[in-house]
Design a protein around this motif. Structure first.
Motif, short mmCIF file in Angstrom:
data_model
loop_
_atom_site.label_atom_id
_atom_site.label_comp_id
_atom_site.label_asym_id
_atom_site.label_seq_id
_atom_site.Cartn_x
_atom_site.Cartn_y
_atom_site.Cartn_z
N LEU A 8 -12.31 15.35 23.78
CA LEU A 8 -12.63 16.69 24.26
C LEU A 8 -13.94 17.14 23.62
CD1 LEU A 8 -10.78 18.52 26.05
CD2 LEU A 8 -10.41 19.86 23.99
N THR A 9 -14.90 17.43 24.47
CA THR A 9 -16.22 17.83 23.98
C THR A 9 -16.64 19.12 24.69
OG1 THR A 9 -16.78 15.52 23.61
CG2 THR A 9 -18.63 17.02 23.76
N GLY A 10 -17.51 19.86 24.06
CA GLY A 10 -18.02 21.09 24.67
C GLY A 10 -18.73 21.87 23.60
N PRO A 11 -19.63 22.78 23.98
CA PRO A 11 -20.43 23.46 22.98
C PRO A 11 -19.59 24.28 22.00
CG PRO A 11 -20.71 24.43 25.15
CD PRO A 11 -19.94 23.18 25.35
N SER A 12 -20.15 24.44 20.83
CA SER A 12 -19.56 25.26 19.80
C SER A 12 -19.28 26.65 20.37
CB SER A 12 -20.59 25.33 18.68
OG SER A 12 -20.14 26.15 17.65
N PRO A 123 -18.33 30.00 30.79
CA PRO A 123 -18.72 30.54 32.11
C PRO A 123 -20.24 30.65 32.22
CG PRO A 123 -17.23 32.05 30.94
CD PRO A 123 -17.44 30.89 30.04
N ASP A 124 -20.91 31.02 31.13
CA ASP A 124 -22.38 31.07 31.11
C ASP A 124 -22.83 31.16 29.65
OD1 ASP A 124 -22.50 33.95 30.30
OD2 ASP A 124 -21.47 34.14 32.21
N LEU A 125 -24.15 31.04 29.44
CA LEU A 125 -24.67 30.98 28.06
C LEU A 125 -24.54 32.31 27.32
CD1 LEU A 125 -27.84 28.72 28.17
CD2 LEU A 125 -25.73 28.33 26.90
N THR A 126 -24.64 33.41 28.05
CA THR A 126 -24.53 34.73 27.41
C THR A 126 -23.12 34.89 26.82
OG1 THR A 126 -25.94 35.48 29.19
CG2 THR A 126 -24.99 37.19 27.80
N THR A 127 -22.12 34.49 27.58
CA THR A 127 -20.73 34.56 27.09
C THR A 127 -20.56 33.67 25.87
OG1 THR A 127 -20.08 34.79 29.40
CG2 THR A 127 -18.32 34.35 27.83
N GLN A 149 -28.05 23.50 20.35
CA GLN A 149 -27.25 22.30 20.57
C GLN A 149 -26.37 22.47 21.81
OE1 GLN A 149 -27.89 19.58 19.02
NE2 GLN A 149 -26.32 18.48 20.17
N ALA A 150 -25.89 23.69 22.03
CA ALA A 150 -25.04 23.96 23.20
C ALA A 150 -25.78 23.60 24.49
CB ALA A 150 -24.61 25.43 23.23
N LYS A 151 -27.05 23.96 24.56
CA LYS A 151 -27.82 23.67 25.78
C LYS A 151 -27.94 22.17 25.99
CE LYS A 151 -30.39 27.93 25.32
NZ LYS A 151 -31.56 28.50 24.66
N VAL A 152 -28.18 21.43 24.90
CA VAL A 152 -28.29 19.96 24.99
C VAL A 152 -26.96 19.38 25.48
CG1 VAL A 152 -28.61 17.85 23.63
CG2 VAL A 152 -30.01 19.88 23.14
#
Ligand code: 5GP
Length: 184
Positions: A8-12, A123-127, A149-152
């Motif tokens: 399971l992976t996903g941004p911080s 849902p989006d980067l602002t959230t 890192q989240a964007k990468v």
């Protein structure tokens, strides 16, 4: 459910930990790997339960000893998966979940090509930024590094078998449960 490796992976800040906690409560037959890290414990985190908190030299010695299935540097700290518990569970036909970042997920894909790899999206980067800031345990510098890192990581979502958007928690949990039950 048969024994399998689930990554399971996903941004911080995307809510992987909360999703996993709920999944494991419903499925006691699943096991979550406990990672080693050089990061300092957050309030409420217990050594040996949430992570094995290692000083840098011990982490490096563990890498040298070949005792990690994968490891990576993330936002200035080391994180890695102790190999023994993973081997043990898989050999016994039990399912093991790794909650790890992108570089580690890529290493595991090479070693265990049959692993089920799931990416959790905000849902989006602002959230996402709001969620990281709400946690308020990280320094501004760490928050910025985590967002970069989240964007990468989000850009690499296509490398994974499945993507789940964690907008409505119960919906995301239901999707995760469905994937884990169904397999690849
Ligand atoms: P946190 O500091 O927020 O607990 O974790 C930061 C990131 O490190 C998260 O994306 C988390 O999934 C990842 N992580 C946690 N344990 C491991 C591990 O054993 N290996 C790798 N590669 N990443 C990990």
């Amino acid at each position: 459910m048969t024994g399998r490796l689930i990554v399971l992976t996903g941004p911080s800040g995307v809510g992987k930990g909360t999703l996993l906690k709920a999944l494991l409560e419903r499925h006691p037959e699943l096991y979550l790997s406990i990672s080693a890290t050089t990061r300092s414990p957050r309030e409420g985190e217990v050594d040996g339960t949430h992570y094995y908190f290692y000083p840098r030299d011990r982490f490096e010695a563990t890498i040298e000893a070949g005792a990690l299935l994968e490891w990576a540097e993330f936002a200035g700290n080391y994180y890695g998966t102790p190999i023994e518990p993973v081997r043990g569970r898989i050999d016994r036909g039990e399912s093991m979940i790794l909650e790890i970042e992108l570089a580690g997920a890529r290493q595991v894909a090479k070693i265990f090509p049959t692993a089920l790899r799931i990416f959790i999206l905000p849902p989006d980067l602002t959230t996402l930024e709001a969620r990281i800031r709400e946690r308020a345990t990280d320094s501004e510098d760490a928050i910025i590094r985590r967002l970069e890192q989240a964007k990468v990581e989000i850009a690499a979502q296509g490398e994974f078998d499945y993507q789940i958007i964690n907008d409505d928690f119960q919906t995301a949990l239901g999707e995760l449960e469905g994937l884990v039950a169904q397999g690849k």
